[in-house]
Design a protein around this motif. Sequence first.
Motif, PDB file in Angstrom:
ATOM      1  N   GLY A 158       0.815  -1.212   0.000  1.00  0.00           N
ATOM      2  CA  GLY A 158       0.000   0.000   0.000  1.00  0.00           C
ATOM      3  C   GLY A 158       0.851   1.265   0.000  1.00  0.00           C
ATOM      4  O   GLY A 158       0.541   2.237  -0.696  1.00  0.00           O
ATOM      5  N   VAL A 159       1.922   1.246   0.786  1.00  0.00           N
ATOM      6  CA  VAL A 159       2.821   2.413   0.845  1.00  0.00           C
ATOM      7  C   VAL A 159       3.457   2.659  -0.525  1.00  0.00           C
ATOM      8  O   VAL A 159       3.544   3.798  -0.998  1.00  0.00           O
ATOM      9  N   MET A 160       3.891   1.581  -1.173  1.00  0.00           N
ATOM     10  CA  MET A 160       4.476   1.712  -2.514  1.00  0.00           C
ATOM     11  C   MET A 160       3.444   2.261  -3.504  1.00  0.00           C
ATOM     12  O   MET A 160       3.766   3.080  -4.368  1.00  0.00           O
ATOM     13  N   TRP A 161       2.224   1.789  -3.381  1.00  0.00           N
ATOM     14  CA  TRP A 161       1.130   2.275  -4.245  1.00  0.00           C
ATOM     15  C   TRP A 161       0.915   3.771  -4.060  1.00  0.00           C
ATOM     16  O   TRP A 161       0.781   4.524  -5.024  1.00  0.00           O
ATOM     17  N   THR A 162       0.910   4.222  -2.803  1.00  0.00           N
ATOM     18  CA  THR A 162       0.742   5.652  -2.521  1.00  0.00           C
ATOM     19  C   THR A 162       1.870   6.469  -3.149  1.00  0.00           C
ATOM     20  O   THR A 162       1.635   7.563  -3.676  1.00  0.00           O
ATOM     21  N   SER A 201       6.048   0.364  -8.340  1.00  0.00           N
ATOM     22  CA  SER A 201       5.003  -0.562  -8.788  1.00  0.00           C
ATOM     23  C   SER A 201       5.461  -2.012  -8.640  1.00  0.00           C
ATOM     24  O   SER A 201       4.697  -2.875  -8.174  1.00  0.00           O
ATOM     25  N   LEU A 202       6.697  -2.279  -9.022  1.00  0.00           N
ATOM     26  CA  LEU A 202       7.240  -3.630  -8.886  1.00  0.00           C
ATOM     27  C   LEU A 202       7.284  -4.039  -7.417  1.00  0.00           C
ATOM     28  O   LEU A 202       6.919  -5.177  -7.060  1.00  0.00           O
ATOM     29  N   ALA A 203       7.714  -3.116  -6.548  1.00  0.00           N
ATOM     30  CA  ALA A 203       7.757  -3.403  -5.114  1.00  0.00           C
ATOM     31  C   ALA A 203       6.353  -3.679  -4.573  1.00  0.00           C
ATOM     32  O   ALA A 203       6.158  -4.580  -3.741  1.00  0.00           O
ATOM     33  N   MET A 204       5.363  -2.922  -5.052  1.00  0.00           N
ATOM     34  CA  MET A 204       3.978  -3.157  -4.638  1.00  0.00           C
ATOM     35  C   MET A 204       3.538  -4.565  -5.006  1.00  0.00           C
ATOM     36  O   MET A 204       2.948  -5.284  -4.181  1.00  0.00           O
ATOM     37  N   ALA A 230      -0.697  -4.573 -14.742  1.00  0.00           N
ATOM     38  CA  ALA A 230      -0.957  -4.076 -16.101  1.00  0.00           C
ATOM     39  C   ALA A 230      -1.519  -2.662 -16.064  1.00  0.00           C
ATOM     40  O   ALA A 230      -1.139  -1.797 -16.878  1.00  0.00           O
ATOM     41  N   HIS A 231      -2.414  -2.399 -15.120  1.00  0.00           N
ATOM     42  CA  HIS A 231      -3.007  -1.058 -14.986  1.00  0.00           C
ATOM     43  C   HIS A 231      -1.930  -0.032 -14.642  1.00  0.00           C
ATOM     44  O   HIS A 231      -1.877   1.056 -15.239  1.00  0.00           O
ATOM     45  N   LEU A 232      -1.068  -0.370 -13.697  1.00  0.00           N
ATOM     46  CA  LEU A 232       0.001   0.552 -13.300  1.00  0.00           C
ATOM     47  C   LEU A 232       0.975   0.785 -14.454  1.00  0.00           C
ATOM     48  O   LEU A 232       1.433   1.913 -14.670  1.00  0.00           O
ATOM     49  N   ALA A 233       1.290  -0.283 -15.190  1.00  0.00           N
ATOM     50  CA  ALA A 233       2.204  -0.138 -16.336  1.00  0.00           C
ATOM     51  C   ALA A 233       1.608   0.813 -17.375  1.00  0.00           C
ATOM     52  O   ALA A 233       2.325   1.667 -17.930  1.00  0.00           O
ATOM     53  N   HIS A 234       0.311   0.681 -17.617  1.00  0.00           N
ATOM     54  CA  HIS A 234      -0.350   1.577 -18.577  1.00  0.00           C
ATOM     55  C   HIS A 234      -0.338   3.014 -18.078  1.00  0.00           C
ATOM     56  O   HIS A 234      -0.084   3.947 -18.860  1.00  0.00           O
ATOM     57  N   GLN A 235      -0.633   3.195 -16.775  1.00  0.00           N
ATOM     58  CA  GLN A 235      -0.590   4.549 -16.185  1.00  0.00           C
ATOM     59  C   GLN A 235       0.767   5.207 -16.429  1.00  0.00           C
ATOM     60  O   GLN A 235       0.853   6.346 -16.881  1.00  0.00           O
ATOM     61  N   ILE A 236       1.813   4.468 -16.086  1.00  0.00           N
ATOM     62  CA  ILE A 236       3.167   5.032 -16.131  1.00  0.00           C
ATOM     63  C   ILE A 236       3.593   5.290 -17.575  1.00  0.00           C
ATOM     64  O   ILE A 236       4.162   6.345 -17.895  1.00  0.00           O
ATOM     65  N   TYR A 237       3.287   4.346 -18.463  1.00  0.00           N
ATOM     66  CA  TYR A 237       3.714   4.464 -19.865  1.00  0.00           C
ATOM     67  C   TYR A 237       3.059   5.668 -20.548  1.00  0.00           C
ATOM     68  O   TYR A 237       3.696   6.377 -21.334  1.00  0.00           O
ATOM     69  N   THR A 238       1.770   5.897 -20.241  1.00  0.00           N
ATOM     70  CA  THR A 238       1.030   6.959 -20.940  1.00  0.00           C
ATOM     71  C   THR A 238       1.042   8.292 -20.191  1.00  0.00           C
ATOM     72  O   THR A 238       0.525   9.291 -20.695  1.00  0.00           O
ATOM     73  N   LEU A 239       1.634   8.328 -19.011  1.00  0.00           N
ATOM     74  CA  LEU A 239       1.637   9.543 -18.189  1.00  0.00           C
ATOM     75  C   LEU A 239       2.427  10.681 -18.847  1.00  0.00           C
ATOM     76  O   LEU A 239       3.537  10.477 -19.330  1.00  0.00           O
ATOM     77  N   LYS A 249      -6.065  12.705 -14.095  1.00  0.00           N
ATOM     78  CA  LYS A 249      -6.770  11.549 -14.646  1.00  0.00           C
ATOM     79  C   LYS A 249      -6.101  10.248 -14.202  1.00  0.00           C
ATOM     80  O   LYS A 249      -6.779   9.292 -13.785  1.00  0.00           O
ATOM     81  N   LYS A 250      -4.775  10.204 -14.271  1.00  0.00           N
ATOM     82  CA  LYS A 250      -4.046   8.999 -13.869  1.00  0.00           C
ATOM     83  C   LYS A 250      -4.173   8.770 -12.361  1.00  0.00           C
ATOM     84  O   LYS A 250      -4.368   7.639 -11.900  1.00  0.00           O
ATOM     85  N   PHE A 251      -4.063   9.833 -11.580  1.00  0.00           N
ATOM     86  CA  PHE A 251      -4.223   9.723 -10.125  1.00  0.00           C
ATOM     87  C   PHE A 251      -5.585   9.129  -9.775  1.00  0.00           C
ATOM     88  O   PHE A 251      -5.682   8.165  -9.018  1.00  0.00           O
ATOM     89  N   ALA A 252      -6.653   9.691 -10.349  1.00  0.00           N
ATOM     90  CA  ALA A 252      -8.014   9.252 -10.013  1.00  0.00           C
ATOM     91  C   ALA A 252      -8.280   7.819 -10.454  1.00  0.00           C
ATOM     92  O   ALA A 252      -9.086   7.112  -9.840  1.00  0.00           O
ATOM     93  N   SER A 253      -7.569   7.359 -11.497  1.00  0.00           N
ATOM     94  CA  SER A 253      -7.795   6.000 -12.000  1.00  0.00           C
ATOM     95  C   SER A 253      -7.315   4.931 -11.025  1.00  0.00           C
ATOM     96  O   SER A 253      -7.619   3.743 -11.209  1.00  0.00           O
ATOM     97  N   ASN A 254      -6.591   5.337  -9.993  1.00  0.00           N
ATOM     98  CA  ASN A 254      -6.095   4.351  -9.033  1.00  0.00           C
ATOM     99  C   ASN A 254      -7.206   3.737  -8.181  1.00  0.00           C
ATOM    100  O   ASN A 254      -7.010   2.698  -7.561  1.00  0.00           O
ATOM    101  N   ARG A 255      -8.370   4.379  -8.171  1.00  0.00           N
ATOM    102  CA  ARG A 255      -9.517   3.732  -7.529  1.00  0.00           C
ATOM    103  C   ARG A 255      -9.784   2.379  -8.192  1.00  0.00           C
ATOM    104  O   ARG A 255     -10.078   1.387  -7.511  1.00  0.00           O
ATOM    105  N   THR A 256      -9.668   2.333  -9.520  1.00  0.00           N
ATOM    106  CA  THR A 256      -9.873   1.082 -10.248  1.00  0.00           C
ATOM    107  C   THR A 256      -8.850   0.037  -9.836  1.00  0.00           C
ATOM    108  O   THR A 256      -9.182  -1.152  -9.688  1.00  0.00           O
ATOM    109  N   VAL A 257      -7.598   0.462  -9.619  1.00  0.00           N
ATOM    110  CA  VAL A 257      -6.552  -0.456  -9.164  1.00  0.00           C
ATOM    111  C   VAL A 257      -6.968  -1.125  -7.858  1.00  0.00           C
ATOM    112  O   VAL A 257      -6.900  -2.357  -7.703  1.00  0.00           O
TER     113      VAL A 257
END
Length: 270
Positions: A158-162, A201-204, A230-239, A249-257
């Motif tokens: 969770g900390v890594m996700w934050t 993301s990898l640590a998470m 996969a969701h995190l990879a897409h976030q980071i790649y397209t950020l 938009k990317k921040f708010a999408s973490n609810r889906t994660v």
Amino acid sequence: PAGTWLLYLPCTWSIGLAAAPGCLPDWRMLSLFGVGAVLMRGAGCTINDMWDRDYDRQVARTASRPLAAGDISTFQSLVFLGGQLSLALCVLLCLNHYSIILGAASLSLVITYPLMKRITYWPQLVLGLTFNWGALLGWSAIRGSCEWSVCLPLYFAGVMWTLVYDTIYAHQDKRDDIMIGVKSTALQFKEDTKQWLSGFSLAMLLGLCMAGVNCNQTFPYYSAVAAVGAHLAHQIYTLDIDKPEDCWKKFASNRTVGILLFIGIVLGNL
């Protein structure tokens, strides 16, 4: 608001993992923690706005906040905070004694987090320690104490996700932050942000796998962990770190994660 979900979801993960094999999560606890998340996230916002009212006046995105704009007084906000914390205490007192003590221990983090941006370039780490306390508390609320072999990897994840989502969030304000002299991981990482986010993301994902192994989770859980990756990879790649609207938009999408992982936990238990 997105922030309430991001506080609540680690609680749901922990409550879900603590459920007996073949059983759904405790819906009473999910509801109770939902109310607690609304109250404590609100209290955190009040404390943050009280500490930061002078800074907020200098940032376009926050200048209209009630304290910064002068719509309410510091005393009024203190009274409001007292109400929020009193209601949150009522929620906490519905839990077992171990969880009451564990929950009360997080209050120092809630109060001091807003000061960290004045002191360190890693306030997002302190936010992670604060926002993911529910990863410990949810389990203890169900089981009566923490199973550290599960709870600590889950908390770490969770900390890594934050660190991922709040670094993205901080890129919205980096120009204003430089002008007024506050710090963030966005300013620390600069153009290397995507490499750092990939590492977090990898640590998470490793933390989630460890938590799953230690509580005998099954295939649907690991499928959800893969979907989270996969969701995190897409976030980071397209950020685009230079576009505030894309960062939001990317921040708010973490609810889906968080919801993806919760669904995986429930199906894995069943």
